[in-house]
Each structure stands twice: as structure tokens, then as C-alpha cells.
Design an enzyme around this catalytic site. Structure first.
Site, short mmCIF file in Angstrom:
data_model
loop_
_atom_site.label_atom_id
_atom_site.label_comp_id
_atom_site.label_asym_id
_atom_site.label_seq_id
_atom_site.Cartn_x
_atom_site.Cartn_y
_atom_site.Cartn_z
N LYS A 1 19.05 -16.72 -12.76
CA LYS A 1 19.53 -15.54 -12.04
C LYS A 1 19.12 -14.26 -12.78
O LYS A 1 19.10 -14.23 -14.03
CB LYS A 1 21.05 -15.63 -11.91
CG LYS A 1 21.69 -14.57 -11.04
CD LYS A 1 23.17 -14.88 -10.87
CE LYS A 1 23.93 -13.76 -10.19
NZ LYS A 1 25.37 -14.08 -10.04
N SER B 1 27.19 -13.42 -5.76
CA SER B 1 25.98 -12.72 -6.12
C SER B 1 24.82 -13.64 -6.45
O SER B 1 23.67 -13.19 -6.57
CB SER B 1 26.25 -11.79 -7.32
OG SER B 1 26.64 -12.51 -8.47
N SER C 1 30.95 -15.70 -7.50
CA SER C 1 29.51 -15.57 -7.30
C SER C 1 28.71 -16.87 -7.41
O SER C 1 27.53 -16.89 -7.09
CB SER C 1 28.93 -14.55 -8.28
OG SER C 1 29.43 -13.27 -7.99
#
Length: 479
Positions: free
Chosen positions: A81, A156, A180
Site C-alpha cells: 500500500k 483506504s 481500512s
């Protein structure tokens, strides 16, 4: 591009096949496929679907960060990420507010991921600093949901979830500061376990917070991938204040007290499809011999406002310290409208910060008391199905967007404040064919129970696979 109705996926008869990470690692060990063949298949799949998904921030398939040859996932490709440092790669945090520089070293979390054998072949997209629950941007195209590209993939860790759901890689790094990992897992029909505080290597971002909300993990298509990852991570770095996890390989025989929670701490109304899937899961647990009883989460009535104000504190920290953290190219004025709205809200709440932090720190004890009566809590992950793109765009006026987010992300933040584990599992599909996740929460340090129960549900109710389904699929929400 493989499609079923509006679905977008890359599954094909190639070296990746439809293996999960454990299965692909076994093929690599046997020599049935080679690392070079697997990477070529990732590149081909990415070229087919990412023009639609827009899930990749940085592609490094030809120059990966390679993992340990001794790890259980040796040679298996993954994405990191874009809020986590990989040596030599820029870390952009999903933001247009600065020009990212190459990271000087791997983050501790990256080292842990690589220790499992995973090869990082790029970085996945995320919304600005992970503040939004949809991977949308003020001045860039969104990352979309493989199940229906008109809808949000969550956030996210939205890029990670889209890549795994669409079959580009079998497993991807994710992290969770308010849902997330679990939100995009639910939106994209994946397994997403948020470990308890301290179970995985500390995040640099989380460690700087007054209350560390962030836990790192993965999103995967099978329970065993998540279980193997966590076991390997726990071996690489033991958390001294938590019980050893070990490798969880299947369901347990013990029968559990399951509390069914359908009323959210935010007061959000759970939609009919989501409620039906969660209630159907409760019936499945009863069929498996577990005791399911209604439960409620009783928190200080100021919890929601306190959490939002804390969210604002984090945004204000970015705005005030951005030049120090990200360099002289950082411009607070270039933060997206939602981030700036959080900052403005926090300015009004700032004098109350000590009281806000004091109340939020007490939540850990309120949460622990729930598990004197229950072994596990079952709830929705989200109050409604993944919304259409635009509904949660950072360009929506702040007050309106905040209310929409509170009406959507209704169950996940409690685990972050409490520092406790929670897992999102595919529960079924909505009447319109979108994934719906169910959420299981456990006591501090008890990831094992969540994995054991997840194995049992996976075996009893195999979840829908994007590559198998027509528009009318099995396990749709019961009427």
C-alpha cells in the site's frame, strides 16, 4: 478482460490460475511454475484490467522487492500500500499535496511482509492519507470495484482489494486505522483481518499517534492465506504482550457465545440486504452449534464525535507537519477538500483534546467488558452496500460527506480505538450483485478465535467468486 455482467477480472488459464497464495507457493516449490512465469502472468493480467480498475500507484514487476526464499509465500507476488515505505520507491500516501521522494529504507512492516516470502511488485492506490472510505480523489480518476466498476471498492486499502478481487495477485498488503482493511474487503468480497494492536510490526504513522489506531495485515481470497501470513509475521516478530498466535489451520471444536449486533455506535441504519446477510450468517453459526444472542455496544454517547475529532487531529497533524514529513514540495493548500474539512473541524475541537483522548482511551476497557458475556461479536462491516462512485468523493461538501461516511462506516472504528482484532468475511451478495461483508470481533489478543470461526464459515458457506458468477448468483441476500 474477463467480465461477467459488469464484473471485471483477470482470472485465466495461466501460471497464476485461480490459486490463492498458499496454493501458488506450493506450485512454485514443486517447480510446476517458475517465478518468472508468475511475474509475466501478473504483468499480463494487470495490462488487461488496470486500465479499468486504476488500482496501481507504482508498477515494479521487472524490479521487485524480493522476499525471503525461506518464507511460506516464497515467490508469490504482492503489492504494498502506498503509505508504507519500500526502499527506493516513492511513498505518496494517495495525496497530490507533495512530490514523493524515494524511501531510504524499508519500513518495519515491509520487512515483515518480505520475511514471509512475498515479492512486492508495486504499490497499490489509496485515498489521501487514508482518511476517506472510498478510493476517490479530487483531481484524479477513482479506483473502481471489480464487481461493478460504477461502485466504490472501499478504502483506504482500496487498490489492494481491487487487485486481489480481480485476480491480479492472490494477496496484498493492507492496513487499517478505522476500517481500512475491513471496508474494502467487504466491498470487494475478500477476507480482511485487522490484527490487534501490536500483533504485527509497528507502523511509523501509527506509532506517532496519541492513540495508535493502525494495524497492518493483508487482504486475501481465502482464510488460510490470512492465517499463514499472520503466523509467519508472528514468528518474525513476537508481540511480547500478546499470546502467541501460531498457525491456525482450520475450525475449532469449541462452541462459542456469539453476540449479534445490528445497531451501530454511529446510529446508522443498516440496509435490508446487509441485515439479511448478517442474520443469515447468525443462523449458520447456530447450525454449527454456536449460541447466538442479541448484543449491544454501549459506549459513551460522545464516542462518535470524539472519533471524528480525533480523525481531524490526524489531518491537522498532516497539514501542520507536512513540510517536515514530506519535504519542501508539500503544500497544505493542495490537500483535498475532505482533508481540509477535517482540519477545520478539529480547529474548533482543539481545546477539548485532552478530554477527547481521555474518553477514547477508556474505550479499550468498555470493549473488554463486552467479552465477559460473549466470545465473539457478529455484526455488519458496513451499514449498506458499496455506494456508487461520487457519493463519497472528497469533492462533496464536507458536512454532507461526513454524514454519508458516518452512515456507511458504522461498525469498524471501535476495534481501532480499542486496539482489538476484527475480521471481514464475505457474507453473500446484495440483490444487485454487490458483495456484503460480515464482521467478527474478538477480545484483545484473540485473532485465533476469529480465524477458527472464519474457517468454519468458509467451509459451510463457500463465498461467491467473481470469476464464477453470472449476474444472478448463489448466496444473494435472502428475502
Amino acid at each position: 478482460m474477463g467480465t461477467s455482467s459488469t464484473r471485471v477480472h483477470a482470472f485465466a488459464d495461466d501460471p497464476l490460475g485461480d490459486h490463492d497464495a498458499v496454493g501458488l507457493a506450493a506450485e512454485l516449490r514443486r517447480g510446476t511454475v517458475s517465478v518468472a512465469e508468475v511475474r509475466a502472468a501478473v504483468a499480463e493480467r494487470l495490462a488487461r484490467v488496470d486500465p479499468t480498475l486504476r488500482a496501481v500507484q507504482l508498477e515494479r514487476i521487472a524490479e521487485p522487492a524480493t522476499g525471503s526464499p525461506d518464507g511460506p509465500f516464497a515467490g508469490v507476488p504482492t503489492f504494498i500500500k502506498d503509505n508504507t515505505d519500500v526502499r527506493g520507491w516513492p511513498t505518496g500516501n494517495g495525496s497530490a499535496s507533495y512530490v514523493p521522494r524515494p524511501a531510504p529504507a524499508h519500513a518495519a512492516v515491509t520487512q515483515q511482509i518480505l520475511s514471509t516470502g512475498l515479492d512486492a511488485v508495486g504499490k497499490s492506490r489509496m485515498p489521501e492519507f487514508g482518511f476517506n472510505a472510498s478510493t476517490e480523489f479530487a483531481a484524479a480518476e477513482p479506483t473502481v470495484n471489480p464487481w461493478n466498476p460504477r461502485h466504490s471498492c472501499g478504502a483506504s486499502s482500496g487498490g489492494a482489494a481491487a487487485l486481489v478481487a480481480a485476480g491480479v495477485v492472490p494477496i496484498a498488503h493492507a492496513n487499517d486505522g478505522g476500517g481500512s482493511i475491513r471496508i474494502p474487503a467487504a466491498a470487494c468480497g475478500l477476507v480482511g483481518l485487522k490484527p490487534g494492536r501490536g500483533r504485527t510490526a509497528p507502523s511509523a504513522n501509527g506509532s506517532r499517534m496519541p492513540i495508535n489506531l493502525v494495524a497492518d495485515g493483508v487482504v486475501s481470497r481465502t482464510v488460510r492465506d490470512t492465517a499463514v501470513f499472520l503466523a509467519a509475521a508472528d514468528r518474525q516478530r513476537r508481540a511480547p504482550h500478546l499470546p502467541p498466535l501460531g498457525l491456525v489451520e482450520g475450525p475449532a471444536d469449541r462452541r462459542l457465545r456469539v453476540g449479534l449486533v445490528l445497531t451501530s455506535p454511529t446510529g446508522a441504519v443498516v440496509d435490508a440486504d446487509t441485515r439479511a446477510v448478517v442474520e443469515d450468517t447468525a443462523r449458520t453459526l447456530e447450525k454449527l452449534g454456536h449460541e447466538v444472542t442479541p448484543a449491544s455496544i454501549d459506549l459513551d454517547p460522545r464516542f462518535v464525535d470524539d472519533f471524528v475529532d480525533y480523525w481531524g487531529l490526524l489531518a491537522a497533524t498532516v497539514a501542520a507537519g507536512g513540510r517536515f514529513a514530506f519535504g519542501r514540495t508539500f503544500r497544505a493548500s493542495a490537500l483535498d477538500p475532505f482533508t481540509r474539512g477535517l482540519v477545520d473541524r478539529y480547529k474548533r475541537a482543539a481545546p477539548r483534546t485532552p478530554a477527547i483522548l481521555r474518553r477514547l482511551r477508556r474505550v479499550r476497557h468498555d470493549y473488554a467488558r463486552l467479552f465477559t458475556r460473549h466470545d465473539v461479536l457478529l455484526s455488519p462491516v458496513l451499514a449498506h452496500v458499496p455506494p456508487e462512485l461520487g457519493r463519497l468523493s472528497p469533492t462533496v461538501p464536507f458536512d454532507e460527506l461526513l454524514q454519508r461516511l458516518l452512515g456507511y462506516v458504522a461498525f469498524t472504528p471501535l476495534n481501532n480505538i480499542a486496539g482489538a482484532p476484527g475480521i471481514s468475511l464475505p457474507g453473500g451478495l446484495s440483490s444487485t450483485g454487490l458483495p456484503i461483508g460480515v464482521h467478527l470481533s474478538a477480545a484483545h489478543g484473540d485473532e485465533r478465535t476469529l480465524l477458527e470461526l472464519a474457517y468454519a464459515l468458509e467451509a459451510e458457506r463457500p463465498w461467491p467468486r467473481i470469476q464464477d458468477l453470472s449476474h444472478a448468483a448463489a448466496h444473494t441476500a435472502p428475502n
